[in-house]
Structures are given as structure tokens and as C-alpha cells.
Write a protein that holds these residues in place. Sequence first.
Motif, PDB file in Angstrom:
ATOM      1  N   VAL A   2       0.840  -1.199   0.000  1.00 36.58           N
ATOM      2  CA  VAL A   2       0.000   0.000   0.000  1.00 36.58           C
ATOM      3  C   VAL A   2       0.876   1.250   0.000  1.00 36.58           C
ATOM      4  N   LEU A   3       1.970   1.208   0.799  1.00 36.02           N
ATOM      5  CA  LEU A   3       2.866   2.364   0.857  1.00 36.02           C
ATOM      6  C   LEU A   3       3.529   2.637  -0.487  1.00 36.02           C
ATOM      7  N   MET A   4       3.698   1.593  -1.310  1.00 36.15           N
ATOM      8  CA  MET A   4       4.318   1.784  -2.626  1.00 36.15           C
ATOM      9  C   MET A   4       3.285   1.972  -3.733  1.00 36.15           C
ATOM     10  N   VAL A   5       2.203   1.180  -3.692  1.00 35.19           N
ATOM     11  CA  VAL A   5       1.281   1.144  -4.826  1.00 35.19           C
ATOM     12  C   VAL A   5       0.467   2.424  -4.946  1.00 35.19           C
ATOM     13  N   VAL A   6      -0.027   2.949  -3.819  1.00 35.86           N
ATOM     14  CA  VAL A   6      -0.871   4.145  -3.910  1.00 35.86           C
ATOM     15  C   VAL A   6      -0.110   5.326  -4.516  1.00 35.86           C
ATOM     16  N   PRO A   7       1.130   5.644  -4.067  1.00 37.34           N
ATOM     17  CA  PRO A   7       1.865   6.714  -4.762  1.00 37.34           C
ATOM     18  C   PRO A   7       2.121   6.381  -6.229  1.00 37.34           C
ATOM     19  N   LEU A   8       2.317   5.096  -6.532  1.00 43.27           N
ATOM     20  CA  LEU A   8       2.514   4.715  -7.930  1.00 43.27           C
ATOM     21  C   LEU A   8       1.270   4.990  -8.758  1.00 43.27           C
ATOM     22  N   ALA A  10      -5.238   7.836   3.663  1.00 36.65           N
ATOM     23  CA  ALA A  10      -4.289   8.906   3.985  1.00 36.65           C
ATOM     24  C   ALA A  10      -3.612   9.420   2.725  1.00 36.65           C
ATOM     25  N   PHE A  11      -3.197   8.507   1.853  1.00 34.61           N
ATOM     26  CA  PHE A  11      -2.583   8.933   0.594  1.00 34.61           C
ATOM     27  C   PHE A  11      -3.564   9.738  -0.243  1.00 34.61           C
ATOM     28  N   ILE A  12      -4.797   9.233  -0.316  1.00 32.63           N
ATOM     29  CA  ILE A  12      -5.820   9.946  -1.086  1.00 32.63           C
ATOM     30  C   ILE A  12      -6.067  11.325  -0.487  1.00 32.63           C
ATOM     31  N   GLY A  13      -6.119  11.375   0.865  1.00 32.73           N
ATOM     32  CA  GLY A  13      -6.353  12.651   1.534  1.00 32.73           C
ATOM     33  C   GLY A  13      -5.232  13.650   1.273  1.00 32.73           C
ATOM     34  N   ILE A  14      -3.973  13.184   1.327  1.00 33.24           N
ATOM     35  CA  ILE A  14      -2.843  14.082   1.044  1.00 33.24           C
ATOM     36  C   ILE A  14      -2.908  14.567  -0.397  1.00 33.24           C
ATOM     37  N   ASN A  15      -3.226  13.651  -1.308  1.00 32.91           N
ATOM     38  CA  ASN A  15      -3.314  14.049  -2.719  1.00 32.91           C
ATOM     39  C   ASN A  15      -4.493  14.981  -2.962  1.00 32.91           C
ATOM     40  N   LEU A  16      -5.516  14.872  -2.134  1.00 34.71           N
ATOM     41  CA  LEU A  16      -6.696  15.728  -2.285  1.00 34.71           C
ATOM     42  C   LEU A  16      -6.440  17.127  -1.745  1.00 34.71           C
ATOM     43  N   VAL A  17      -5.810  17.195  -0.568  1.00 40.60           N
ATOM     44  CA  VAL A  17      -5.611  18.493   0.065  1.00 40.60           C
ATOM     45  C   VAL A  17      -4.401  19.221  -0.507  1.00 40.60           C
ATOM     46  N   GLY A  18      -3.502  18.475  -1.176  1.00 48.02           N
ATOM     47  CA  GLY A  18      -2.280  19.086  -1.691  1.00 48.02           C
ATOM     48  C   GLY A  18      -2.502  20.298  -2.574  1.00 48.02           C
ATOM     49  N   PRO A  19      -3.308  20.204  -3.651  1.00 46.12           N
ATOM     50  CA  PRO A  19      -3.513  21.382  -4.510  1.00 46.12           C
ATOM     51  C   PRO A  19      -4.117  22.564  -3.765  1.00 46.12           C
ATOM     52  N   TRP A  20      -5.006  22.295  -2.814  1.00 46.47           N
ATOM     53  CA  TRP A  20      -5.629  23.380  -2.051  1.00 46.47           C
ATOM     54  C   TRP A  20      -4.578  24.124  -1.241  1.00 46.47           C
ATOM     55  N   GLY A  76       5.055  13.508  -5.509  1.00 45.03           N
ATOM     56  CA  GLY A  76       5.841  12.318  -5.233  1.00 45.03           C
ATOM     57  C   GLY A  76       6.616  12.427  -3.940  1.00 45.03           C
ATOM     58  N   ILE A  77       7.314  13.549  -3.720  1.00 45.28           N
ATOM     59  CA  ILE A  77       8.108  13.706  -2.505  1.00 45.28           C
ATOM     60  C   ILE A  77       7.217  13.907  -1.290  1.00 45.28           C
ATOM     61  N   ALA A  78       6.043  14.510  -1.474  1.00 41.02           N
ATOM     62  CA  ALA A  78       5.128  14.685  -0.353  1.00 41.02           C
ATOM     63  C   ALA A  78       4.597  13.330   0.116  1.00 41.02           C
ATOM     64  N   LEU A  79       4.219  12.468  -0.841  1.00 37.82           N
ATOM     65  CA  LEU A  79       3.751  11.132  -0.461  1.00 37.82           C
ATOM     66  C   LEU A  79       4.886  10.308   0.125  1.00 37.82           C
ATOM     67  N   MET A 139       4.548  20.981   2.207  1.00 35.77           N
ATOM     68  CA  MET A 139       3.841  19.710   2.061  1.00 35.77           C
ATOM     69  C   MET A 139       4.701  18.533   2.504  1.00 35.77           C
ATOM     70  N   GLY A 140       6.032  18.614   2.248  1.00 36.44           N
ATOM     71  CA  GLY A 140       6.904  17.544   2.712  1.00 36.44           C
ATOM     72  C   GLY A 140       6.891  17.420   4.219  1.00 36.44           C
ATOM     73  N   GLY A 141       6.997  18.577   4.913  1.00 36.73           N
ATOM     74  CA  GLY A 141       6.941  18.551   6.377  1.00 36.73           C
ATOM     75  C   GLY A 141       5.592  18.111   6.898  1.00 36.73           C
ATOM     76  N   GLY A 142       4.513  18.585   6.267  1.00 36.02           N
ATOM     77  CA  GLY A 142       3.174  18.188   6.713  1.00 36.02           C
ATOM     78  C   GLY A 142       2.902  16.713   6.528  1.00 36.02           C
ATOM     79  N   SER A 143       3.288  16.169   5.386  1.00 31.72           N
ATOM     80  CA  SER A 143       3.062  14.744   5.152  1.00 31.72           C
ATOM     81  C   SER A 143       3.954  13.903   6.049  1.00 31.72           C
ATOM     82  N   LEU A 144       5.154  14.393   6.368  1.00 29.28           N
ATOM     83  CA  LEU A 144       6.037  13.684   7.298  1.00 29.28           C
ATOM     84  C   LEU A 144       5.387  13.568   8.673  1.00 29.28           C
TER      85      LEU A 144
END
Length: 662
Positions: free
Chosen positions: A207-213, A374-384, A422-425, A601-606
Motif C-alpha cells: 500500500v505504501l508503494m502502490v498508492v503513490p505509484l 491517507a494517501f488519497i487525503g494528502i493528494n486531495l488536500v495538496g492542490p488546495w 511524489g516527494i510529499a507522499l 507539504m513535505g513537512g506536513g506529510s512527514l
Amino acid sequence: MRTTLGLSWRLLRGGGRRGLLGSLLTLAAVAVSTGLLLFAVGANHAFAARSAADAWRHPAKAHGTPTAIEALTTDGVRGKPVTVVELAALSGDAPVPPGMKRFPKAGEVWTSPALRDLMRTLPADQLSQRFPTRTPTGTLGRAAVAHPGELVAVVGHAASDPSMTAARSDAMAVDNVASPTRIDRYGTGSQSSYAFVYQMLAAIASVLMVVPLLVFGGAAARLTVARRDQRLAALRLVGATPGQVVGITTAEAVLTAAAGAVLGTVLFAAALPALTQITIGGGTWYASDLWPGVWTPLVLLAVPVLVGLSAVVGLRRVVVSPLGVARRATPPALRAVRPLAFLAIVIAFGLVAGSLTSFGRAGLVILLVFLALAFIGINLVGPWIVALIGRVAAGTARGPARLLAGRRLMDDPRSAWRTVAGIALTGFVAGFLALLNPSAAMFHHGSANRLEILVPSASAEHVASAARDRLRGLPAKVTVEQREDAAGEGRVTTVRAAVDGAPADVDRARTALTGLVPGHTATTPADADQASTGLLGDLRTGALTVLGVSFLIAITSAGITGASAVLDRRQTYAMLRLAGTPLEVLDRARRQETLIPLAVMGGGSLLTGLFFGMPFAVDFGYSGALTLAGFLVVGFGGIIGAGALSRPLLRAVTTDPTPRPD
């Protein structure tokens, strides 16, 4: 249909050099995504194959008339475990073990290739004398061996042999020992606790690899999106129907993605020999296990479909408002529901995280779902958040570069997010794995020179005397010790042989003590710690492997999307250059478009990853801190390096600002 395909092919061919470069970027992104996706799927396939190869060794009680007796013990040599499956036939129709041509006769020994080679290499008094025959009767096939270096022996006995009637008792893990059991089949559907743990960890890693892929693969369809939208908007304005626009886009995306998927499969096949050398679970891998098998064509089909769907989803503006696209009107602002959805995911996980470990397999499923969310949420909130960062940057700008960067982030936050997604995820992955990265203090290594055999108290002195006779000539001291059982079930008696010598002397002592007490094998405290210590080491190896894959995704994503962004805005860059803007200012603005949202975003996702990993924290010593430091150094360094690759392209597109037909 033929017209749509023909027009798609004409658009691909007629896009000019820069149009071709955009298609090649998409192809490269899909190739990387496919190769890494095959690796993630192959890892799960490999762990399942290992579990199947191990399952038959654990006896399953007969449901009908018993036809054989099966027992399991674990010995050791040179610090490595030796799995010994003991079999005795009760009738002529005893089940044939996996990986063997027939049921073993009494006195026969079938070994794995690695154990066969070791028996030939080591002196007989260190290994082969432990078995009824010093020369293996046959070699076990692939179905009976979990990995190439595994040491496995199948020993045939008569049903009346004392070793096939004596109950097993050992200080080692229950997965490594099984008392003689009457069977009518092998427990090929069973699963040891360690096999389950490894498959659970493999599922989490996937899951940690596939979702960002998947996010990266979907973003591949949006590379050079501005150039494509301009073309499609022009087609709509001259009379093309929405269906034709969708068909052209789908055909173009699927054709490119299909070529990229094939290339990614070839790259994965080329990397397979190196991947098999990753040591997890006590050994390396069979290439046939790491190859996804029947899943390969499904991946090859799914990747182009994903890219095609992603391309079609992005066509709403072209279909609904082609004039707005042609005029390059700013798209509507992103809605505030995005951060609210992300907060809902985080709060929901916080409410259930404390009890996940008590749910067993259901807890694993819930965890996997939350990781995906969580991945979906980060990808969703990222552009905002990128749009918010743009407003702050533009409002506080003290120079042209910061102003240009802020305005760009405000105007097209989705495109800017694709560059740093990519780096944020990966930040989330690093934060989650940092707390699952055991420190060196957790690796307990018991004594490897102290052999112990559990014996009945009444016969302890007799066994100790026999042990002294067998060990005569070796630097070993035999004692009898009584202690409380770890399970609290009374006192147990141990005959202990402390060997003051090299590993070869320990192996000679093991060989000499073999069969001293039927059903009881001489083991060391190091043997008992081996499985848990190995699991902790594999946890670290798996974490580093997943981080390595994640960094590869992030850096590749940054490089490809950065080049795509330059191609998308080449006319804007060219006009600014004609207006007198220095190239250095444009380049600085381009870098800030990446680095500013990357830092936030890198710090927030971390931090989000740390929050999701806290309920499962193993330890956070120096290794965890180094993991975080490595993420920051490699992540930022990789992004800066990948972004620097776009500078020559920026110089090229601003050198000749003449309008082009593509």
C-alpha cells in the motif's frame, strides 16, 4: 472509430519535437510506474509462495483414516536453522510430500540443494552424522523449499521409531517444532505465525508503494496538459463533438501508456536478477516467485486503463468550456471541502488506532484502508494548500521571482502539486516507517555456545552422564539446571553443555548430542532469538526497500513533471523573455514553485506519517532519527537535482519564442 484513431495518431506524429518530448515523458512515467508496480505485486506473490512452501511442514491432524505420521524439529549449523521434517508411513497410500517424487522410506534423507551442498562441504562430524545416511537419497524440489539458501531435510522413519512417538518440547518458537501427528494429508493451506507476519508487512509495504505509484501513473496522463488542452479546445471550436474529443484523448493516452507499460515490464525483467538478492526472511528469492505470474497481464491491462481514465477525467474544461481553455482563462478556485475531508480521515484514524492491534486480521484490513485513505487525503488536500501557499507567496513577494512563483501557484495549483506530489507522499512513507525502524538495542543475541536439551527431571542425571560420554574430547562442560518455565507451568529441567570453542566445535557438539533424547534437539539461546531478531532485521530491510522505491518515485516524478511543466508554459516563458525578464529570474521562479510547496507539504506529510505510525511504533532510536534525516537529505537533494535537469529545457524554449504549429 477509425477516424478517431487516425486523428490521434496524426496528433501524436504532428506534435513536433516538443510534442514528441511530451509523449516520451509520459511514456517514461508510465514505464517507471509499471516496473515498480510489478515489483510491489511480485513481492506479495513471493511471500505467498514462501508461505505455501513452508505450510506443508506443519502437521495437520487427519480428518479420515491416518496414513502417515509427521513431526517437525529445527536444528542448527553455523548459526543457520536446519528444518527437519520427519515422516513415517502407516499404510501404502501415505501422501507424497511436496517437492518429492515419492514418500521417503525408513532411513532415507532428502535434502534441499543448499543443505546437500553443505553436507558435502562440512566434515561429517559437524553435520551429516546427524542423519541416518551421510549421503542424501534425493533432492527436494522447489515446492518444498521456501528460498534458495534454505536448509531443509526430510527424514524417513519406521512408525515404531522412538522419534516418531516422542512428544516434542523445545525452548524455540512453536512454529519450529511439532510433535508427531497422524495425518492423511499435508497442511498446505495452513500458515505459520511468522509467515502471516511477513505477509502482513508485505501488504502494508505494498500500500505504501502502490498508492503513490497509482497517483504518479494517473498524473502521467496529465503531463503536458496545457498543450493537449489547447489542441483539443481548438478541435471543439471547429466542430468536434465531445465524444470525438474524449475518443481522441483516450486513444492517445492509451497508446502511449501501453508502450510505457511494455517498456516498464522489460525494465522489471531486467532488474529481476538484482532484486532476487534482497535478503529477507532468512534468504534471497527465486526469480519465479518475484515474477507476478498471472498478475502480469492484469497489470499491463490496468495501467493503460488507469492512464486513459485519468486523461478523460481531466477533459471537463475542454468539453464544457473550450473557449475558456483557448483564452487561457484561470480555472475556478479549489473548494474548502478538500482540507475538511483530509481532517476527517486523520480524526477517524485517531479514534480507532489504539485498538487496531487487537482486531487481528480485521485490524490489518482496517489499517490498509486507512493508509490508502491517507494517501488519497494528502493528494486531495495538496492542490488546495499549494493555492494557499501561492497567495501567501505572492502577497509577501519582495522580488519578481517570488511574485512569478506565487502567481503561478495560484493560477494552476494542480500542476504545481503534481511536481511535488511524489516527494510529499514519500514524506508520509518516511514518517510512518521511521517509527517501525528498530534500533540496534532491540537486537538481542543469546549465547551461541551453550547447548540445551529439555529433559524429564527423573532422567536428567542419566542424560547428563550420557552427554558427557558423547562430548568426550570436546571443550564442553555439562551441567543440569532447574528453572521456572517461561509460561509459568512449573519447573523444567535442562541439560546444558557449555562449549568453549569455535563454531565448528559447537556443530560437533550438536552432532554428538543428536538423538540423545528422542524428540528433543540440542539448541542454543541464539537459536531461540534467531526468528525474532531476524524479523526485526527484516523490518529494517523492508523499510529501507520501501523508502528506496518511494524516493525513486518521488525523484522520477519531480524530474518528469518539472520538464512537462516547462513544455506546458513555453509560450509564457518565451513572452516573458521577450519582455526583458532575465533567464535567471525565470529559473529562480521555476525553482521556487517547487521548493516552497515542497517544504510545506513535505513537512506536513512527514508529520502525518508519524501520526499514523505511532500506534505501531517499534522503537525510535538513532536509526529512526537517521531515517528521517536521510529522507530530508535525499528527498530535497533529489528534487533539487531533478529540477535542475529542466534548466536546459527552459533555456531552449526561451531561445526561440516564435509561435509553433504544435
